[in-house]
Design a protein around this motif. Sequence first.
Motif: not given
Lengths: 250, 384
Positions: A13, A51, A56-57, A76-78, A80-81, A83-84, A89, A91, A95, A156
Amino acid sequence: MSYITAENLVKIYGQGEAAVTALRGVSFGLESGDFISIMGESGSGKSTMLSIMGALNTPSSGRFLVEDIDVYTLKQEQRADFRREFVGFIFQSFNLIPYLTVVENVMLPLTTLSIKSSKKRVLALDALSRVGLSKKADRLPSQISGGEQERVAIARAIVNQPPMLLADEPTGNLDSKTGAEIMDLLRQLNDQGMTVIMVTHNLECARYARRLLRMTDGMMHEEDPVNLIAQAECLTGQVGVALKVAGGAA
Amino acid sequence: MTLKDIAFKNLRRRKAKAGFILAGILIGVATMVTLISLIQAMTHDINHKLEKYGANILIVPKTESLSLTYGGLAVGGVSFEMQEIQEKDLARIKTIKNAANVAAVGPMVLGVIEVAGHRVLLAGIDFQAAKILKPWWKVQGSNPGDTGILLGMDAARVLNLKPGSPLKVNNRALTVSGILESTGSQDDQLVFTRLDTAQAIFGKQGRISMAEVAALCNACPIDDMVQQISGILPGAKVMAIQQVVKSRMETLQHFLKFSYAVSIIVLLVGGLMVLVSMMGSVRERTGEIGIWRAIGFRRSHVIRIVLLEAGTISALAGIFGYLIGLGATKIAVKFLSQGDVLVPFDPQLAAGAFALAVLIGLASSIYPAMLAARLDPNEALRSI
Protein backbone atom coordinates in the motif's frame (compact mmCIF):
# COMPACT_ATOMS: atom_id res chain seq x y z
CA MET A 1 -3.52 -27.88 -9.32
CA SER A 2 -5.53 -26.87 -6.24
CA TYR A 3 -9.06 -25.49 -6.45
CA ILE A 4 -7.77 -22.17 -5.07
CA THR A 5 -4.13 -21.23 -5.66
CA ALA A 6 -2.19 -18.23 -4.40
CA GLU A 7 1.20 -17.75 -6.03
CA ASN A 8 3.69 -15.44 -4.41
CA LEU A 9 1.15 -12.72 -3.59
CA VAL A 10 2.63 -9.35 -2.68
CA LYS A 11 0.60 -6.34 -1.65
CA ILE A 12 2.18 -2.97 -1.01
CA TYR A 13 0.00 0.00 0.00
CA GLY A 14 1.25 3.48 -0.81
CA GLN A 15 4.48 4.51 -2.49
CA GLY A 16 8.00 5.57 -1.62
CA GLU A 17 8.73 6.11 2.05
CA ALA A 18 5.05 5.78 2.93
CA ALA A 19 4.83 2.32 1.38
CA VAL A 20 3.53 -0.42 3.66
CA THR A 21 3.96 -4.06 2.66
CA ALA A 22 0.92 -6.05 3.76
CA LEU A 23 1.74 -9.33 2.00
CA ARG A 24 5.28 -10.58 1.36
CA GLY A 25 5.02 -13.36 -1.19
CA VAL A 26 2.18 -15.49 0.10
CA SER A 27 1.60 -18.84 -1.60
CA PHE A 28 -0.82 -21.62 -0.74
CA GLY A 29 -3.31 -24.02 -2.27
CA LEU A 30 -6.81 -24.87 -1.04
CA GLU A 31 -9.06 -27.69 -2.10
CA SER A 32 -12.77 -27.46 -2.78
CA GLY A 33 -14.72 -28.12 0.42
CA ASP A 34 -11.93 -26.91 2.71
CA PHE A 35 -12.72 -24.95 5.88
CA ILE A 36 -9.80 -22.59 6.41
CA SER A 37 -9.20 -20.29 9.29
CA ILE A 38 -6.73 -17.47 8.77
CA MET A 39 -5.45 -16.14 12.05
CA GLY A 40 -3.02 -13.44 12.93
CA GLU A 41 -2.45 -10.28 14.89
CA SER A 42 -3.93 -6.98 13.82
CA GLY A 43 -1.93 -5.65 10.88
CA SER A 44 -0.56 -9.08 9.99
CA GLY A 45 -2.20 -8.93 6.55
CA LYS A 46 -5.09 -11.36 7.03
CA SER A 47 -7.81 -8.90 5.94
CA THR A 48 -5.74 -7.95 2.89
CA MET A 49 -5.45 -11.65 2.10
CA LEU A 50 -9.22 -12.10 2.43
CA SER A 51 -9.97 -9.10 0.19
CA ILE A 52 -7.57 -10.43 -2.47
CA MET A 53 -9.30 -13.82 -2.26
CA GLY A 54 -12.62 -12.00 -2.70
CA ALA A 55 -11.47 -10.35 -5.94
CA LEU A 56 -11.75 -6.96 -4.27
CA ASN A 57 -8.12 -5.95 -3.91
CA THR A 58 -5.60 -6.22 -6.71
CA PRO A 59 -2.26 -7.60 -5.48
CA SER A 60 0.92 -5.70 -6.31
CA SER A 61 2.33 -8.90 -7.76
CA GLY A 62 1.64 -12.62 -7.82
CA ARG A 63 -1.32 -14.59 -9.04
CA PHE A 64 -4.55 -15.75 -7.47
CA LEU A 65 -6.41 -18.52 -9.25
CA VAL A 66 -9.80 -20.12 -8.64
CA GLU A 67 -10.79 -23.06 -10.83
CA ASP A 68 -7.85 -22.10 -13.05
CA ILE A 69 -9.25 -18.59 -13.51
CA ASP A 70 -6.51 -16.05 -12.98
CA VAL A 71 -8.78 -13.63 -11.09
CA TYR A 72 -6.70 -10.50 -11.46
CA THR A 73 -6.31 -10.82 -15.20
CA LEU A 74 -10.07 -10.34 -15.44
CA LYS A 75 -11.42 -6.90 -16.31
CA GLN A 76 -13.30 -4.90 -13.64
CA GLU A 77 -16.77 -5.95 -14.77
CA GLN A 78 -15.69 -9.57 -15.26
CA ARG A 79 -14.32 -9.53 -11.73
CA ALA A 80 -17.74 -8.31 -10.51
CA ASP A 81 -19.30 -11.28 -12.30
CA PHE A 82 -16.69 -13.54 -10.68
CA ARG A 83 -17.63 -12.24 -7.23
CA ARG A 84 -21.31 -12.84 -7.94
CA GLU A 85 -20.75 -16.39 -9.18
CA PHE A 86 -17.90 -17.62 -6.99
CA VAL A 87 -17.83 -15.64 -3.75
CA GLY A 88 -20.17 -15.19 -0.80
CA PHE A 89 -19.10 -12.50 1.66
CA ILE A 90 -19.90 -12.49 5.38
CA PHE A 91 -18.83 -9.25 6.98
CA GLN A 92 -18.00 -8.61 10.61
CA SER A 93 -20.53 -5.79 10.90
CA PHE A 94 -23.11 -7.71 8.80
CA ASN A 95 -23.39 -4.85 6.30
CA LEU A 96 -27.07 -5.24 5.63
CA ILE A 97 -28.84 -2.51 3.66
CA PRO A 98 -30.98 -0.81 6.31
CA TYR A 99 -33.91 0.17 4.07
CA LEU A 100 -34.39 -3.29 2.61
CA THR A 101 -36.24 -6.05 4.46
CA VAL A 102 -34.50 -9.24 5.50
CA VAL A 103 -35.64 -11.14 2.43
CA GLU A 104 -34.75 -8.23 0.13
CA ASN A 105 -31.26 -8.10 1.61
CA VAL A 106 -30.89 -11.80 0.89
CA MET A 107 -32.14 -11.25 -2.66
CA LEU A 108 -29.47 -8.59 -3.36
CA PRO A 109 -26.96 -10.92 -5.09
CA LEU A 110 -29.79 -12.11 -7.35
CA THR A 111 -30.84 -8.56 -8.29
CA THR A 112 -28.78 -8.42 -11.43
CA LEU A 113 -29.69 -11.89 -12.63
CA SER A 114 -32.32 -12.38 -15.33
CA ILE A 115 -34.73 -14.47 -13.30
CA LYS A 116 -38.26 -13.70 -12.20
CA SER A 117 -38.75 -11.76 -8.99
CA SER A 118 -40.96 -14.54 -7.63
CA LYS A 119 -38.17 -17.06 -8.23
CA LYS A 120 -35.67 -14.73 -6.54
CA ARG A 121 -37.95 -14.55 -3.51
CA VAL A 122 -38.26 -18.34 -3.38
CA LEU A 123 -34.46 -18.72 -3.48
CA ALA A 124 -34.06 -16.04 -0.77
CA LEU A 125 -36.65 -17.66 1.49
CA ASP A 126 -34.93 -21.00 0.98
CA ALA A 127 -31.59 -19.46 2.05
CA LEU A 128 -33.31 -17.86 5.05
CA SER A 129 -34.82 -21.20 6.07
CA ARG A 130 -31.31 -22.71 5.93
CA VAL A 131 -30.21 -20.19 8.55
CA GLY A 132 -33.49 -20.54 10.49
CA LEU A 133 -34.87 -17.07 9.78
CA SER A 134 -37.71 -17.59 7.32
CA LYS A 135 -40.27 -16.27 9.82
CA LYS A 136 -38.59 -12.89 9.98
CA ALA A 137 -38.27 -12.41 6.23
CA ASP A 138 -40.27 -9.20 6.04
CA ARG A 139 -38.66 -7.39 8.96
CA LEU A 140 -36.11 -4.64 8.57
CA PRO A 141 -32.54 -5.29 9.83
CA SER A 142 -33.15 -2.84 12.67
CA GLN A 143 -36.00 -5.04 13.89
CA ILE A 144 -33.89 -8.17 14.48
CA SER A 145 -31.01 -9.03 16.83
CA GLY A 146 -27.29 -8.96 16.00
CA GLY A 147 -27.12 -12.75 15.75
CA GLU A 148 -30.09 -12.75 13.41
CA GLN A 149 -28.48 -10.03 11.31
CA GLU A 150 -25.40 -12.24 10.98
CA ARG A 151 -27.64 -15.11 9.87
CA VAL A 152 -29.19 -12.80 7.26
CA ALA A 153 -25.68 -11.91 6.09
CA ILE A 154 -24.91 -15.64 5.78
CA ALA A 155 -28.17 -16.26 3.91
CA ARG A 156 -27.25 -13.42 1.53
CA ALA A 157 -23.79 -14.96 1.04
CA ILE A 158 -25.17 -18.38 0.14
CA VAL A 159 -28.33 -17.45 -1.77
CA ASN A 160 -26.68 -17.82 -5.18
CA GLN A 161 -24.83 -20.93 -4.00
CA PRO A 162 -21.27 -19.72 -4.55
CA PRO A 163 -18.56 -22.37 -4.18
CA MET A 164 -16.55 -20.10 -1.87
CA LEU A 165 -17.63 -18.39 1.36
CA LEU A 166 -15.38 -15.66 2.77
CA ALA A 167 -16.05 -14.64 6.37
CA ASP A 168 -14.32 -11.70 8.02
CA GLU A 169 -14.52 -12.05 11.80
CA PRO A 170 -18.04 -13.49 11.55
CA THR A 171 -18.54 -13.58 15.32
CA GLY A 172 -16.69 -10.37 16.08
CA ASN A 173 -19.83 -8.46 17.04
CA LEU A 174 -21.69 -11.33 18.70
CA ASP A 175 -21.84 -12.81 22.20
CA SER A 176 -20.19 -16.21 22.70
CA LYS A 177 -23.43 -18.24 22.56
CA THR A 178 -24.64 -16.58 19.36
CA GLY A 179 -21.10 -16.81 17.98
CA ALA A 180 -21.08 -20.55 18.55
CA GLU A 181 -24.43 -20.85 16.72
CA ILE A 182 -23.02 -18.96 13.74
CA MET A 183 -19.94 -21.13 13.70
CA ASP A 184 -22.13 -24.26 13.78
CA LEU A 185 -23.97 -22.84 10.81
CA LEU A 186 -20.74 -22.24 8.86
CA ARG A 187 -19.66 -25.75 9.70
CA GLN A 188 -22.95 -27.11 8.36
CA LEU A 189 -22.47 -25.19 5.11
CA ASN A 190 -18.96 -26.57 4.83
CA ASP A 191 -20.32 -30.07 5.42
CA GLN A 192 -22.66 -29.44 2.48
CA GLY A 193 -19.60 -28.88 0.27
CA MET A 194 -19.03 -25.15 0.44
CA THR A 195 -15.43 -23.94 0.76
CA VAL A 196 -15.26 -21.65 3.81
CA ILE A 197 -12.39 -19.24 4.37
CA MET A 198 -12.61 -17.34 7.60
CA VAL A 199 -10.46 -14.61 9.07
CA THR A 200 -10.53 -14.54 12.87
CA HIS A 201 -8.39 -14.05 15.89
CA ASN A 202 -10.85 -15.93 18.05
CA LEU A 203 -9.37 -19.34 18.98
CA GLU A 204 -12.78 -20.84 19.64
CA CYS A 205 -13.90 -19.94 16.13
CA ALA A 206 -10.64 -21.00 14.52
CA ARG A 207 -11.04 -24.52 15.86
CA TYR A 208 -14.11 -25.07 13.69
CA ALA A 209 -11.79 -24.99 10.67
CA ARG A 210 -10.17 -28.04 9.16
CA ARG A 211 -7.00 -26.10 8.31
CA LEU A 212 -5.33 -23.18 10.00
CA LEU A 213 -3.24 -20.58 8.19
CA ARG A 214 -1.43 -18.12 10.35
CA MET A 215 -0.34 -14.70 9.12
CA THR A 216 2.65 -12.98 10.63
CA ASP A 217 4.03 -9.73 9.19
CA GLY A 218 2.66 -10.43 5.76
CA MET A 219 3.93 -13.99 5.66
CA MET A 220 1.72 -17.07 5.87
CA HIS A 221 2.39 -20.49 7.28
CA GLU A 222 0.14 -23.42 8.06
CA GLU A 223 -0.41 -24.72 11.57
CA ASP A 224 -2.03 -27.86 12.88
CA PRO A 225 -5.47 -26.87 14.24
CA VAL A 226 -5.08 -29.45 17.03
CA ASN A 227 -2.54 -27.10 18.61
CA LEU A 228 -5.40 -24.67 19.13
CA ILE A 229 -7.05 -27.03 21.60
CA ALA A 230 -4.22 -26.67 24.04
CA GLN A 231 -4.15 -22.91 23.50
CA ALA A 232 -7.91 -22.67 24.08
CA GLU A 233 -7.69 -24.76 27.24
CA CYS A 234 -4.94 -22.54 28.48
CA LEU A 235 -6.97 -19.42 27.77
CA THR A 236 -10.43 -20.57 28.83
CA GLY A 237 -9.84 -23.53 31.16
CA GLN A 238 -12.89 -25.16 29.62
CA VAL A 239 -11.53 -28.59 28.84
CA GLY A 240 -14.94 -30.06 28.12
CA VAL A 241 -15.75 -27.45 25.51
CA ALA A 242 -12.32 -27.81 23.93
CA LEU A 243 -12.64 -31.58 23.63
CA LYS A 244 -16.13 -31.31 22.24
CA VAL A 245 -15.04 -28.83 19.58
CA ALA A 246 -11.93 -30.81 18.73
CA GLY A 247 -14.08 -33.91 18.31
CA GLY A 248 -16.38 -32.01 15.98
CA ALA A 249 -13.50 -30.76 13.93
CA ALA A 250 -11.90 -34.12 13.53
CA MET B 1 -36.12 -7.49 -6.47
CA THR B 2 -34.58 -5.37 -9.21
CA LEU B 3 -32.28 -2.37 -9.45
CA LYS B 4 -35.43 -0.27 -9.75
CA ASP B 5 -36.69 -1.56 -6.39
CA ILE B 6 -33.41 -0.60 -4.74
CA ALA B 7 -33.58 2.89 -6.26
CA PHE B 8 -37.22 3.46 -5.24
CA LYS B 9 -36.74 2.13 -1.72
CA ASN B 10 -33.72 4.36 -1.21
CA LEU B 11 -35.72 7.37 -2.39
CA ARG B 12 -38.48 6.53 0.06
CA ARG B 13 -35.94 6.25 2.85
CA ARG B 14 -34.20 9.52 2.02
CA LYS B 15 -37.30 11.63 1.54
CA ALA B 16 -35.70 14.89 2.63
CA LYS B 17 -32.77 14.57 0.24
CA ALA B 18 -35.06 13.42 -2.56
CA GLY B 19 -37.36 16.35 -1.79
CA PHE B 20 -34.44 18.78 -1.97
CA ILE B 21 -33.36 17.48 -5.38
CA LEU B 22 -36.97 17.53 -6.55
CA ALA B 23 -37.36 21.14 -5.40
CA GLY B 24 -34.21 22.16 -7.31
CA ILE B 25 -35.49 20.92 -10.64
CA LEU B 26 -39.12 21.72 -9.91
CA ILE B 27 -38.41 25.41 -9.32
CA GLY B 28 -36.45 25.57 -12.56
CA VAL B 29 -39.14 23.84 -14.59
CA ALA B 30 -41.96 25.81 -12.97
CA THR B 31 -40.16 29.10 -13.68
CA MET B 32 -39.59 28.13 -17.29
CA VAL B 33 -43.18 26.97 -17.75
CA THR B 34 -44.56 30.10 -16.08
CA LEU B 35 -42.54 32.48 -18.25
CA ILE B 36 -43.18 30.66 -21.50
CA SER B 37 -46.88 30.04 -20.77
CA LEU B 38 -47.26 33.66 -19.80
CA ILE B 39 -45.83 34.83 -23.10
CA GLN B 40 -47.89 32.29 -25.00
CA ALA B 41 -51.02 33.46 -23.17
CA MET B 42 -50.22 37.10 -23.87
CA THR B 43 -49.47 36.39 -27.52
CA HIS B 44 -52.72 34.51 -27.73
CA ASP B 45 -54.45 37.42 -26.04
CA ILE B 46 -52.98 39.91 -28.52
CA ASN B 47 -54.00 37.73 -31.42
CA HIS B 48 -57.44 37.45 -29.95
CA LYS B 49 -57.63 41.20 -29.53
CA LEU B 50 -56.42 41.68 -33.07
CA GLU B 51 -59.52 39.94 -34.25
CA LYS B 52 -61.46 42.60 -32.40
CA TYR B 53 -58.99 45.26 -33.45
CA GLY B 54 -60.99 45.95 -36.58
CA ALA B 55 -59.65 46.73 -39.99
CA ASN B 56 -56.16 45.59 -40.69
CA ILE B 57 -56.21 45.91 -44.47
CA LEU B 58 -56.92 49.15 -46.26
CA ILE B 59 -58.08 49.40 -49.92
CA VAL B 60 -57.67 52.81 -51.52
CA PRO B 61 -57.78 53.98 -55.13
CA LYS B 62 -54.52 53.59 -57.00
CA THR B 63 -53.04 56.93 -58.07
CA GLU B 64 -50.04 57.94 -60.04
CA SER B 65 -48.09 60.79 -58.52
CA LEU B 66 -45.17 62.91 -59.58
CA SER B 67 -42.78 64.93 -57.53
CA LEU B 68 -42.79 68.33 -59.23
CA THR B 69 -40.40 71.26 -59.11
CA TYR B 70 -41.18 74.52 -60.86
CA GLY B 71 -38.66 77.31 -61.20
CA GLY B 72 -36.36 75.55 -58.78
CA LEU B 73 -39.10 75.30 -56.12
CA ALA B 74 -40.53 72.00 -54.94
CA VAL B 75 -44.29 72.14 -55.24
CA GLY B 76 -45.02 68.70 -53.73
CA GLY B 77 -46.49 65.58 -55.27
CA VAL B 78 -49.12 65.83 -57.98
CA SER B 79 -51.66 63.01 -58.10
CA PHE B 80 -53.27 62.11 -61.38
CA GLU B 81 -55.09 59.26 -63.04
CA MET B 82 -56.90 58.29 -59.83
CA GLN B 83 -58.81 55.04 -60.46
CA GLU B 84 -62.00 54.96 -58.41
CA ILE B 85 -63.12 51.70 -56.83
CA GLN B 86 -66.49 50.29 -57.79
CA GLU B 87 -68.57 49.08 -54.85
CA LYS B 88 -69.55 45.91 -56.70
CA ASP B 89 -65.87 44.97 -57.18
CA LEU B 90 -65.54 44.44 -53.42
CA ALA B 91 -67.72 41.33 -53.75
CA ARG B 92 -64.74 39.67 -55.46
CA ILE B 93 -62.87 39.66 -52.13
CA LYS B 94 -65.05 36.69 -51.19
CA THR B 95 -63.38 34.73 -53.97
CA ILE B 96 -59.78 35.01 -52.75
CA LYS B 97 -57.96 31.91 -51.47
CA ASN B 98 -58.01 33.10 -47.86
CA ALA B 99 -61.61 34.34 -48.01
CA ALA B 100 -62.36 32.37 -44.85
CA ASN B 101 -60.07 34.75 -42.95
CA VAL B 102 -62.03 37.82 -44.03
CA ALA B 103 -64.33 38.84 -41.20
CA ALA B 104 -65.79 41.97 -42.79
CA VAL B 105 -65.39 44.35 -45.70
CA GLY B 106 -66.37 47.94 -45.03
CA PRO B 107 -66.80 50.23 -48.07
CA MET B 108 -66.57 53.94 -47.40
CA VAL B 109 -67.29 57.02 -49.46
CA LEU B 110 -65.81 60.27 -48.29
CA GLY B 111 -66.61 63.85 -49.12
CA VAL B 112 -66.63 67.32 -47.65
CA ILE B 113 -69.89 68.88 -46.60
CA GLU B 114 -70.73 72.25 -45.11
CA VAL B 115 -72.82 72.39 -41.96
CA ALA B 116 -73.63 75.62 -40.16
CA GLY B 117 -70.71 77.33 -41.81
CA HIS B 118 -68.23 74.58 -40.94
CA ARG B 119 -66.60 72.30 -43.50
CA VAL B 120 -66.57 68.74 -42.22
CA LEU B 121 -65.79 65.36 -43.67
CA LEU B 122 -68.79 63.10 -44.26
CA ALA B 123 -68.17 59.36 -44.38
CA GLY B 124 -70.75 57.04 -45.83
CA ILE B 125 -70.27 53.60 -44.34
CA ASP B 126 -71.90 50.19 -43.96
CA PHE B 127 -73.00 50.18 -40.33
CA GLN B 128 -73.32 46.35 -40.28
CA ALA B 129 -69.67 45.98 -41.30
CA ALA B 130 -68.73 48.77 -38.85
CA LYS B 131 -69.83 46.56 -35.95
CA ILE B 132 -66.95 44.24 -36.83
CA LEU B 133 -64.55 46.84 -38.16
CA LYS B 134 -64.96 49.22 -35.25
CA PRO B 135 -66.13 47.12 -32.32
CA TRP B 136 -65.02 49.78 -29.85
CA TRP B 137 -67.62 52.26 -31.12
CA LYS B 138 -70.18 53.27 -28.55
CA VAL B 139 -73.09 55.33 -29.84
CA GLN B 140 -75.19 57.69 -27.75
CA GLY B 141 -78.54 57.41 -29.49
CA SER B 142 -78.79 55.05 -32.43
CA ASN B 143 -77.19 54.26 -35.75
CA PRO B 144 -78.59 56.33 -38.59
CA GLY B 145 -81.39 55.28 -40.91
CA ASP B 146 -82.01 56.59 -44.46
CA THR B 147 -81.90 60.20 -43.38
CA GLY B 148 -79.90 59.98 -40.20
CA ILE B 149 -76.34 60.93 -39.42
CA LEU B 150 -73.94 59.95 -36.68
CA LEU B 151 -71.60 62.61 -35.38
CA GLY B 152 -68.12 62.11 -34.02
CA MET B 153 -67.70 63.59 -30.55
CA ASP B 154 -65.58 66.56 -31.70
CA ALA B 155 -67.80 67.17 -34.72
CA ALA B 156 -70.90 67.26 -32.47
CA ARG B 157 -69.19 69.73 -30.16
CA VAL B 158 -68.01 72.01 -32.97
CA LEU B 159 -71.35 71.86 -34.79
CA ASN B 160 -73.23 72.12 -31.49
CA LEU B 161 -75.63 69.33 -32.40
CA LYS B 162 -77.18 66.57 -30.32
CA PRO B 163 -79.36 63.53 -31.10
CA GLY B 164 -82.60 64.61 -32.73
CA SER B 165 -81.14 67.88 -34.09
CA PRO B 166 -82.08 68.54 -37.74
CA LEU B 167 -79.60 69.76 -40.30
CA LYS B 168 -79.41 70.32 -44.02
CA VAL B 169 -76.68 68.91 -46.23
CA ASN B 170 -76.73 69.84 -49.92
CA ASN B 171 -80.43 70.71 -49.54
CA ARG B 172 -81.12 67.25 -48.09
CA ALA B 173 -82.83 67.22 -44.69
CA LEU B 174 -81.08 64.95 -42.23
CA THR B 175 -81.44 64.25 -38.51
CA VAL B 176 -78.74 63.49 -35.96
CA SER B 177 -79.54 59.95 -34.79
CA GLY B 178 -76.63 59.56 -32.45
CA ILE B 179 -73.25 60.77 -31.27
CA LEU B 180 -70.18 58.61 -31.23
CA GLU B 181 -68.43 58.47 -27.88
CA SER B 182 -64.85 59.67 -28.01
CA THR B 183 -62.56 57.13 -29.69
CA GLY B 184 -59.34 59.10 -29.64
CA SER B 185 -59.06 58.63 -33.40
CA GLN B 186 -59.94 60.63 -36.51
CA ASP B 187 -63.49 59.25 -36.20
CA ASP B 188 -64.15 61.91 -33.55
CA GLN B 189 -63.97 64.65 -36.19
CA LEU B 190 -66.11 62.88 -38.79
CA VAL B 191 -69.78 62.82 -39.62
CA PHE B 192 -71.13 59.40 -40.60
CA THR B 193 -74.12 58.36 -42.58
CA ARG B 194 -75.25 55.31 -44.50
CA LEU B 195 -73.20 54.48 -47.56
CA ASP B 196 -76.10 54.88 -49.99
CA THR B 197 -77.09 58.19 -48.41
CA ALA B 198 -73.58 59.56 -48.75
CA GLN B 199 -73.28 58.26 -52.31
CA ALA B 200 -76.51 60.09 -53.13
CA ILE B 201 -75.29 63.30 -51.48
CA PHE B 202 -71.99 63.22 -53.40
CA GLY B 203 -73.46 61.79 -56.59
CA LYS B 204 -71.16 58.81 -56.41
CA GLN B 205 -73.66 55.98 -56.71
CA GLY B 206 -71.92 52.64 -56.96
CA ARG B 207 -68.52 54.12 -56.25
CA ILE B 208 -66.51 54.24 -53.07
CA SER B 209 -63.51 56.20 -51.83
CA MET B 210 -61.88 53.35 -49.94
CA ALA B 211 -62.61 50.13 -48.11
CA GLU B 212 -61.46 48.59 -44.87
CA VAL B 213 -61.06 44.85 -44.47
CA ALA B 214 -60.94 42.97 -41.17
CA ALA B 215 -58.99 39.75 -41.46
CA LEU B 216 -58.89 37.24 -38.64
CA CYS B 217 -55.26 37.57 -37.89
CA ASN B 218 -54.44 34.69 -35.57
CA ALA B 219 -51.66 33.22 -37.69
CA CYS B 220 -53.44 34.32 -40.85
CA PRO B 221 -51.12 35.16 -43.74
CA ILE B 222 -51.89 38.86 -43.85
CA ASP B 223 -49.26 39.63 -46.48
CA ASP B 224 -50.62 36.82 -48.65
CA MET B 225 -54.11 38.25 -48.30
CA VAL B 226 -52.90 41.69 -49.34
CA GLN B 227 -51.45 40.14 -52.48
CA GLN B 228 -54.61 38.16 -53.17
CA ILE B 229 -56.84 41.24 -52.83
CA SER B 230 -54.45 43.26 -54.99
CA GLY B 231 -54.82 40.55 -57.59
CA ILE B 232 -58.58 40.80 -57.81
CA LEU B 233 -58.65 44.62 -57.51
CA PRO B 234 -55.98 45.74 -59.96
CA GLY B 235 -57.16 49.35 -59.85
CA ALA B 236 -56.78 49.59 -56.08
CA LYS B 237 -53.90 49.96 -53.74
CA VAL B 238 -54.08 47.40 -50.91
CA MET B 239 -52.12 47.96 -47.72
CA ALA B 240 -51.73 46.05 -44.47
CA ILE B 241 -52.00 48.00 -41.24
CA GLN B 242 -49.62 46.05 -39.07
CA GLN B 243 -46.98 48.34 -37.67
CA VAL B 244 -48.52 48.43 -34.19
CA VAL B 245 -49.05 44.70 -34.22
CA LYS B 246 -45.53 44.08 -35.36
CA SER B 247 -44.01 46.22 -32.65
CA ARG B 248 -46.06 44.53 -29.94
CA MET B 249 -45.14 41.13 -31.28
CA GLU B 250 -41.48 42.13 -31.39
CA THR B 251 -41.68 43.23 -27.74
CA LEU B 252 -43.12 39.85 -26.86
CA GLN B 253 -40.43 38.08 -28.85
CA HIS B 254 -37.75 40.00 -26.91
CA PHE B 255 -39.47 39.03 -23.67
CA LEU B 256 -39.61 35.43 -24.86
CA LYS B 257 -35.85 35.44 -25.44
CA PHE B 258 -35.35 36.98 -22.01
CA SER B 259 -37.57 34.28 -20.53
CA TYR B 260 -35.51 31.56 -22.17
CA ALA B 261 -32.36 33.09 -20.71
CA VAL B 262 -33.87 33.30 -17.21
CA SER B 263 -35.19 29.73 -17.53
CA ILE B 264 -31.79 28.43 -18.57
CA ILE B 265 -30.13 30.12 -15.60
CA VAL B 266 -32.71 28.81 -13.12
CA LEU B 267 -32.50 25.33 -14.63
CA LEU B 268 -28.71 25.41 -14.46
CA VAL B 269 -28.92 26.32 -10.78
CA GLY B 270 -31.38 23.44 -10.35
CA GLY B 271 -28.96 21.13 -12.13
CA LEU B 272 -26.17 22.29 -9.84
CA MET B 273 -28.35 21.50 -6.82
CA VAL B 274 -28.93 18.00 -8.19
CA LEU B 275 -25.19 17.55 -8.79
CA VAL B 276 -24.25 18.63 -5.25
CA SER B 277 -27.04 16.59 -3.64
CA MET B 278 -26.23 13.46 -5.63
CA MET B 279 -22.52 13.83 -4.84
CA GLY B 280 -23.43 14.04 -1.15
CA SER B 281 -25.72 11.07 -1.49
CA VAL B 282 -22.99 8.99 -3.14
CA ARG B 283 -20.53 9.90 -0.38
CA GLU B 284 -23.07 8.98 2.31
CA ARG B 285 -23.66 5.65 0.63
CA THR B 286 -20.04 4.69 0.07
CA GLY B 287 -20.38 1.64 2.33
CA GLU B 288 -23.61 0.57 0.67
CA ILE B 289 -22.01 0.87 -2.77
CA GLY B 290 -19.11 -1.22 -1.45
CA ILE B 291 -21.57 -3.94 -0.44
CA TRP B 292 -23.22 -3.88 -3.87
CA ARG B 293 -19.86 -4.19 -5.59
CA ALA B 294 -18.68 -6.94 -3.21
CA ILE B 295 -21.72 -9.09 -3.93
CA GLY B 296 -21.26 -8.78 -7.66
CA PHE B 297 -22.89 -5.58 -8.89
CA ARG B 298 -21.13 -4.28 -11.98
CA ARG B 299 -20.17 -0.62 -12.32
CA SER B 300 -22.99 -0.26 -14.82
CA HIS B 301 -25.46 -1.55 -12.20
CA VAL B 302 -24.33 1.12 -9.74
CA ILE B 303 -24.66 3.80 -12.43
CA ARG B 304 -28.13 2.55 -13.27
CA ILE B 305 -29.27 2.74 -9.64
CA VAL B 306 -28.01 6.33 -9.26
CA LEU B 307 -29.50 7.41 -12.59
CA LEU B 308 -32.79 5.64 -11.85
CA GLU B 309 -33.07 7.61 -8.64
CA ALA B 310 -32.20 10.89 -10.38
CA GLY B 311 -34.46 10.10 -13.34
CA THR B 312 -37.43 9.30 -11.08
CA ILE B 313 -37.07 12.50 -9.08
CA SER B 314 -36.54 14.54 -12.25
CA ALA B 315 -39.60 13.04 -13.93
CA LEU B 316 -41.73 13.93 -10.92
CA ALA B 317 -40.19 17.43 -10.91
CA GLY B 318 -41.03 17.74 -14.60
CA ILE B 319 -44.69 16.80 -14.09
CA PHE B 320 -45.27 18.86 -10.96
CA GLY B 321 -43.10 21.70 -12.28
CA TYR B 322 -45.32 21.97 -15.34
CA LEU B 323 -48.52 21.87 -13.28
CA ILE B 324 -47.23 24.45 -10.80
CA GLY B 325 -45.96 26.64 -13.66
CA LEU B 326 -49.37 26.43 -15.33
CA GLY B 327 -51.09 27.38 -12.06
CA ALA B 328 -48.69 30.28 -11.51
CA THR B 329 -49.35 31.50 -15.05
CA LYS B 330 -53.10 31.46 -14.47
CA ILE B 331 -52.60 33.59 -11.37
CA ALA B 332 -50.09 35.90 -13.09
CA VAL B 333 -52.27 36.66 -16.13
CA LYS B 334 -55.00 37.93 -13.85
CA PHE B 335 -52.62 40.66 -12.75
CA LEU B 336 -50.89 41.27 -16.07
CA SER B 337 -53.82 41.26 -18.45
CA GLN B 338 -57.28 42.69 -18.49
CA GLY B 339 -60.19 40.42 -19.21
CA ASP B 340 -60.19 36.65 -19.41
CA VAL B 341 -57.01 35.28 -20.89
CA LEU B 342 -56.99 31.58 -21.55
CA VAL B 343 -53.99 29.58 -20.33
CA PRO B 344 -54.60 26.28 -22.07
CA PHE B 345 -52.80 22.96 -21.46
CA ASP B 346 -49.99 22.90 -23.98
CA PRO B 347 -48.92 19.30 -24.67
CA GLN B 348 -45.74 20.45 -26.43
CA LEU B 349 -44.66 22.62 -23.50
CA ALA B 350 -45.62 19.86 -21.06
CA ALA B 351 -43.58 17.30 -22.98
CA GLY B 352 -40.71 19.77 -23.30
CA ALA B 353 -40.75 20.56 -19.57
CA PHE B 354 -40.82 16.86 -18.72
CA ALA B 355 -38.01 16.01 -21.13
CA LEU B 356 -35.89 18.95 -19.98
CA ALA B 357 -36.36 18.05 -16.31
CA VAL B 358 -35.32 14.44 -16.92
CA LEU B 359 -32.42 15.57 -19.11
CA ILE B 360 -31.11 17.99 -16.48
CA GLY B 361 -31.61 15.47 -13.67
CA LEU B 362 -29.75 12.77 -15.56
CA ALA B 363 -27.03 15.06 -16.89
CA SER B 364 -26.35 16.41 -13.39
CA SER B 365 -26.22 12.87 -11.99
CA ILE B 366 -23.86 11.35 -14.53
CA TYR B 367 -20.74 12.54 -12.72
CA PRO B 368 -21.93 11.37 -9.24
CA ALA B 369 -23.00 8.07 -10.81
CA MET B 370 -19.57 7.62 -12.40
CA LEU B 371 -17.98 8.53 -9.07
CA ALA B 372 -20.07 5.87 -7.34
CA ALA B 373 -19.22 3.28 -9.97
CA ARG B 374 -15.51 4.03 -9.76
CA LEU B 375 -15.38 3.56 -5.98
CA ASP B 376 -12.87 0.91 -5.04
CA PRO B 377 -15.11 -1.74 -3.43
CA ASN B 378 -12.40 -2.66 -0.95
CA GLU B 379 -11.96 0.96 0.12
CA ALA B 380 -15.72 1.45 0.17
CA LEU B 381 -16.19 -1.52 2.49
CA ARG B 382 -13.48 -0.25 4.81
CA SER B 383 -15.42 3.00 5.18
CA ILE B 384 -18.25 1.18 6.96
